[in-house]
Design a protein around this motif. Structure first.
Motif, PDB file in Angstrom:
ATOM      1  N   GLY A 181     -14.296  -9.358  -1.235  1.00 42.12           N
ATOM      2  CA  GLY A 181     -14.029  -7.924  -1.328  1.00 42.12           C
ATOM      3  C   GLY A 181     -12.891  -7.630  -2.296  1.00 42.12           C
ATOM      4  O   GLY A 181     -12.601  -8.406  -3.211  1.00 42.12           O
ATOM      5  N   ARG A 182     -12.223  -6.508  -2.058  1.00 41.16           N
ATOM      6  CA  ARG A 182     -11.186  -6.027  -2.985  1.00 41.16           C
ATOM      7  C   ARG A 182      -9.784  -6.409  -2.491  1.00 41.16           C
ATOM      8  O   ARG A 182      -9.399  -6.083  -1.377  1.00 41.16           O
ATOM      9  CB  ARG A 182     -11.269  -4.511  -3.120  1.00 41.16           C
ATOM     10  CG  ARG A 182     -10.324  -3.885  -4.144  1.00 41.16           C
ATOM     11  CD  ARG A 182     -10.478  -2.361  -4.137  1.00 41.16           C
ATOM     12  NE  ARG A 182      -9.732  -1.726  -5.217  1.00 41.16           N
ATOM     13  CZ  ARG A 182      -8.438  -1.457  -5.191  1.00 41.16           C
ATOM     14  NH1 ARG A 182      -7.733  -1.768  -4.110  1.00 41.16           N
ATOM     15  NH2 ARG A 182      -7.839  -0.877  -6.235  1.00 41.16           N
ATOM     16  N   THR A 183      -9.046  -7.127  -3.335  1.00 40.54           N
ATOM     17  CA  THR A 183      -7.654  -7.473  -3.047  1.00 40.54           C
ATOM     18  C   THR A 183      -6.788  -6.936  -4.188  1.00 40.54           C
ATOM     19  O   THR A 183      -7.011  -7.273  -5.352  1.00 40.54           O
ATOM     20  CB  THR A 183      -7.457  -9.000  -2.942  1.00 40.54           C
ATOM     21  OG1 THR A 183      -8.253  -9.501  -1.863  1.00 40.54           O
ATOM     22  CG2 THR A 183      -5.987  -9.332  -2.694  1.00 40.54           C
ATOM     23  N   VAL A 242       0.629  -6.942  -1.308  1.00 37.44           N
ATOM     24  CA  VAL A 242      -0.805  -7.237  -1.239  1.00 37.44           C
ATOM     25  C   VAL A 242      -1.458  -6.128  -0.425  1.00 37.44           C
ATOM     26  O   VAL A 242      -0.992  -5.800   0.670  1.00 37.44           O
ATOM     27  CB  VAL A 242      -1.083  -8.601  -0.562  1.00 37.44           C
ATOM     28  CG1 VAL A 242      -2.589  -8.865  -0.502  1.00 37.44           C
ATOM     29  CG2 VAL A 242      -0.378  -9.721  -1.306  1.00 37.44           C
ATOM     30  N   ILE A 243      -2.540  -5.549  -0.955  1.00 36.60           N
ATOM     31  CA  ILE A 243      -3.221  -4.447  -0.279  1.00 36.60           C
ATOM     32  C   ILE A 243      -4.696  -4.798  -0.075  1.00 36.60           C
ATOM     33  O   ILE A 243      -5.382  -5.230  -1.013  1.00 36.60           O
ATOM     34  CB  ILE A 243      -3.106  -3.150  -1.103  1.00 36.60           C
ATOM     35  CG1 ILE A 243      -1.625  -2.725  -1.202  1.00 36.60           C
ATOM     36  CG2 ILE A 243      -3.923  -2.029  -0.482  1.00 36.60           C
ATOM     37  CD1 ILE A 243      -1.389  -1.553  -2.104  1.00 36.60           C
ATOM     38  N   ARG A 244      -5.145  -4.619   1.152  1.00 37.10           N
ATOM     39  CA  ARG A 244      -6.556  -4.808   1.489  1.00 37.10           C
ATOM     40  C   ARG A 244      -7.099  -3.516   2.081  1.00 37.10           C
ATOM     41  O   ARG A 244      -6.342  -2.690   2.619  1.00 37.10           O
ATOM     42  CB  ARG A 244      -6.701  -5.942   2.503  1.00 37.10           C
ATOM     43  CG  ARG A 244      -6.356  -7.315   1.957  1.00 37.10           C
ATOM     44  CD  ARG A 244      -7.470  -7.884   1.126  1.00 37.10           C
ATOM     45  NE  ARG A 244      -8.615  -8.270   1.970  1.00 37.10           N
ATOM     46  CZ  ARG A 244      -9.779  -8.713   1.499  1.00 37.10           C
ATOM     47  NH1 ARG A 244      -9.979  -8.765   0.181  1.00 37.10           N
ATOM     48  NH2 ARG A 244     -10.756  -9.052   2.322  1.00 37.10           N
ATOM     49  N   VAL A 250      -2.991  -7.510   6.575  1.00 37.20           N
ATOM     50  CA  VAL A 250      -1.623  -7.782   6.082  1.00 37.20           C
ATOM     51  C   VAL A 250      -0.670  -7.128   7.078  1.00 37.20           C
ATOM     52  O   VAL A 250      -0.194  -6.009   6.874  1.00 37.20           O
ATOM     53  CB  VAL A 250      -1.411  -7.210   4.660  1.00 37.20           C
ATOM     54  CG1 VAL A 250      -0.052  -7.670   4.110  1.00 37.20           C
ATOM     55  CG2 VAL A 250      -2.534  -7.624   3.721  1.00 37.20           C
ATOM     56  N   PRO A 251      -0.365  -7.818   8.192  1.00 38.13           N
ATOM     57  CA  PRO A 251       0.395  -7.186   9.283  1.00 38.13           C
ATOM     58  C   PRO A 251       1.862  -6.907   8.957  1.00 38.13           C
ATOM     59  O   PRO A 251       2.444  -5.979   9.509  1.00 38.13           O
ATOM     60  CB  PRO A 251       0.273  -8.199  10.423  1.00 38.13           C
ATOM     61  CG  PRO A 251       0.029  -9.518   9.751  1.00 38.13           C
ATOM     62  CD  PRO A 251      -0.774  -9.198   8.532  1.00 38.13           C
ATOM     63  N   THR A 252       2.459  -7.728   8.107  1.00 36.00           N
ATOM     64  CA  THR A 252       3.885  -7.541   7.777  1.00 36.00           C
ATOM     65  C   THR A 252       4.104  -7.734   6.282  1.00 36.00           C
ATOM     66  O   THR A 252       3.277  -8.335   5.581  1.00 36.00           O
ATOM     67  CB  THR A 252       4.781  -8.549   8.528  1.00 36.00           C
ATOM     68  OG1 THR A 252       4.447  -9.874   8.090  1.00 36.00           O
ATOM     69  CG2 THR A 252       4.606  -8.439  10.032  1.00 36.00           C
TER      70      THR A 252
END
Length: 681
Positions: A181-183, A242-244, A250-252
């Motif tokens: 997918g998109r990262t 980092v964005i998903r 990406v919890p923290t």
């Protein structure tokens, strides 16, 4: 010139015209910076003017307009690149500058998320070009600049030439989902300092222009239309986010950094997580000095709420997220307004002009004046009263005027006529500019002659009262090159003196001991002994009682000084000018290095609030001794009768004029016996 009399020279521009001038200038600087990549001023100058604009608008909200730079969300984009809308806005952060502002930010977040304990994620803020790398199924698909935060520019072809940008993300255990997918990887494109220096050396060897700074070169390079040129320049990418699509992946923020490393993205190794403000501030203070050793330029740190869910729930305020701030280290440049130009006479008779301006913080300290060196420098800068100037600190120590923002100059400003200023400020003196020199000096007074007078005064009874250091010994020491300034007497040794015909073993030891006894002089005596123009013995006492240390006095503004009884504008400007002279600052530092530490001893006694004038001769003591006794008991010793004089002490051969004034003002007249009784009490 007094601040009040300056008004006829400086008619301060009303707020409305100045606010328009600042807005126009900021818009021009913004266009040069973001659109042309050819800034004409530093970020610190832009920020300083922006702060002034914000203050004016805060004080006068009716002047806020929709086109103000404070209301701007973004800037125009360059033509030549395809526009791309960001999937999630690339935000900017609110700035904070000290611990109290960090505490205020934490308090605001705690009110919005009561009862939730959270961690703080901190990292070095890189000074580069913000860029987003978009990977689809692990392959680099697109690179987009920040632009106006909503829409950026497609610079994919250029970014592909950056060697540390992976064209495909690494496979790593535990991070396999990022390859599907998109990262989106967000970070900064920077040029490392060593690469920048090497590039400029190469430019210079080829006879080509050198570049101004790494940040501007990185930004300008990435916007080149020829990828081959970009490839020839050593750029680096460093990730910071980092964005998903599924934010729970990406919890923290600390986990985002783990993912960056796992996926093969360069990132800062200094990033840390803390659970309390104290540790955050230790990190801030640690990197205040160490940041200069980093391979890239930085002006501060980023502090974020580590938990991404909490961070997102805090939302936005305006264009800034509530969950993060940018801690900015003290700017090394700032703007301020010149209120006056005064001239200081140094120990060699040199006349040094000093710019007195509105107090401004530069490199972490408040400054209010700067040496202009000489008449040629005034002419080179074309500096005038009322000018808005850029201040910087040479070597992070001495404030200097870098330039004048002539766009903000008042319409009625007048050039400085230096010779006319000398005549106006020192009507009793004559000045000459020796051939081949840039400095005007007092006519007929050589450097050694002035130093002899200064040292004799420094050692006199009213000042440090150094036994056996009279005029003849002063002359011998200076003529033989043993003393070059006031502090040098504390470097003398017995062997130095024994080489001179005037001294034998006993007399040499006596002078050395007398000097050593004065290493902890009373502050008021030390201040008086420095010979600052218009500072007599009583004014030195008044200043000492008010400021209590040389450090406090050195930092005092003209307005601070005018709060002291008996200190007017002329005296205040004289003090400010003295402390602005670099030679004087070096002299005070030299005293400290030699262990000469003036002591403040608050006077306590029954004469507080009472003032005395002595006329005629006293039988029991000299006038100086009487003055010392009165001052040591907290009283004020005056040289002339005024409205606030409590007692006129009439000795032998009384002056009729003082008696007449005492009667006129209702001052009580006493004789020597009554004075002795008062002193004994």
């Amino acid at each position: 010139m007094s601040i009040c009399s300056t008004e006829r020279w400086l008619k301060v521009t009303p707020k409305k015209p100045r606010i328009d001038e600042i807005k126009d200038l900021l818009n021009r600087y913004s266009y040069e910076y973001y659109t042309l990549d050819k800034p004409s001023v530093s970020d610190a100058v832009y920020d300083s003017l922006m702060d002034e604009l914000k203050k004016i608008e805060s004080d006068h909200p009716e002047l806020i307009t929709i086109d103000s730079p404070t209301q701007r969300v973004g800037n125009k984009l360059l033509d030549g690149f395809q526009k791309v809308e960001h999937a999630r806005r690339m935000v900017s952060l609110s700035d904070v500058f000290d611990k109290s502002e960090v505490e205020a930010w934490i308090e605001r977040t705690d009110k919005l998320i009561p009862g939730q304990r959270h961690e703080f994620f901190t990292d070095i803020k890189m000074d580069g070009l913000a860029c987003a790398l978009i990977y689809v199924d692990g392959v680099l698909s697109q690179a987009v600049t920040r632009g106006d935060s909503f829409v950026g520019e497609d610079v994919t072809n250029n970014v592909r030439t950056i060697k540390n940008v992976p064209l495909r993300l690494r496979e790593a255990a535990g991070f396999e989902n990022f390859l599907h997918g998109r990262t989106e990887i967000r970070g900064e494109i920077v040029m490392l300092k060593r690469d920048f220096e090497e590039l400029n050396k190469r430019q210079k060897s080829l006879g080509l222009p050198t570049f101004a700074n790494p940040r501007n070169l990185a930004a300008g390079t990435i916007r080149q239309l020829d990828p081959a040129l970009v490839a020839a320049r050593p750029l680096h990418f460093r990730g910071y986010d980092v964005i998903r699509d599924d934010s729970s992946e990406v919890p923290t923020n600390s986990f985002a950094y783990e993912a960056l490393t796992a996926l093969g993205i360069s990132r800062n190794q200094q990033a840390s997580v803390f659970d309390n403000l104290s540790d955050v501030m230790k990190f801030v203070n640690e990197w205040s000095d160490k940041r200069h050793d980093l391979p890239f330029n930085t002006d501060g740190l980023v502090i974020k709420i580590n938990d991404r869910e909490i961070y997102d729930n805090l939302g936005m305020v305006g264009k800034n997220p509530r969950g993060a701030v940018a801690y900015k280290y003290a700017a090394e440049e700032a703007t301020t307004i010149v209120r006056d130009i005064v001239i200081s006479i140094g120990r060699t008779g040199a006349a040094t002009p000093v710019a007195v301006f509105d107090p401004v913080v530069v490199a972490g300290t408040t400054v209010q004046h700067a040496s202009l060196h000489n008449a040629d420098e005034i002419e080179r800068l074309d500096i005038r009263r009322g000018d808005t100037v850029v201040i910087f600190k040479a070597g992070d120590i001495i404030p200097q005027v870098e330039s004048v923002l002539k766009e903000l100059r008042p319409a009625d400003s007048e050039p400085i006529d230096y010779e006319a200023e000398l005549k106006r400020q020192y009507p009793e003196l004559e000045f000459v500019r020796p051939e081949g020199e840039a400095v005007y000096r007092v006519k007929g007074s050589s450097g050694p002659l002035i130093l002899k007078r200064a040292l004799a005064h420094f050692a006199s009874k009213g000042a440090l009262d150094i036994d056996t250091l009279g005029e003849k010994n002063v002359e011998v020491l200076i003529d033989n090159g043993l003393v070059g300034d006031l502090a040098d007497i504390f470097t003398l040794t017995k062997d130095d003196l024994l080489k001179l015909d005037r001294f034998a073993d006993i007399s040499a030891q006596k002078l050395i001991s007398a000097i050593a006894d004065k290493k902890s002089p009373e502050l008021e005596r030390f201040l008086y002994g420095l010979g600052i123009r218009h500072i007599g013995a009583q004014t030195a006492i008044d200043l000492t009682n008010h400021f209590e240390s040389m450090e406090n006095l050195a930092k005092a503004t003209i307005d601070d000084l005018r709060q002291v009884d008996g200190v007017g504008e002329i005296v205040a400007e004289s003090v400010v000018a003295w402390f602005a002279d670099e030679d004087n600052v070096k002299l005070l530092n030299k005293f400290t290095e030699l262990g000469v530490i003036p002591q403040f001893n608050k006077k306590s006694g029954g004469l507080g609030g009472k003032s005395f004038v002595v006329t005629g001769t006293l039988k029991s003591m000299g006038r100086d001794a009487a003055a010392d006794k009165i001052r040591n008991l907290g009283g004020v010793f005056q040289t002339a009768v005024s409205k606030d004089t409590t007692y006129l002490v009439a000795g032998g051969k009384v002056g009729a004029s003082k008696l007449k004034k005492a009667e006129q003002y209702g001052t009580k007249i006493i004789d020597e016996e009554e004075l002795l009784q008062i002193i004994k009490e």
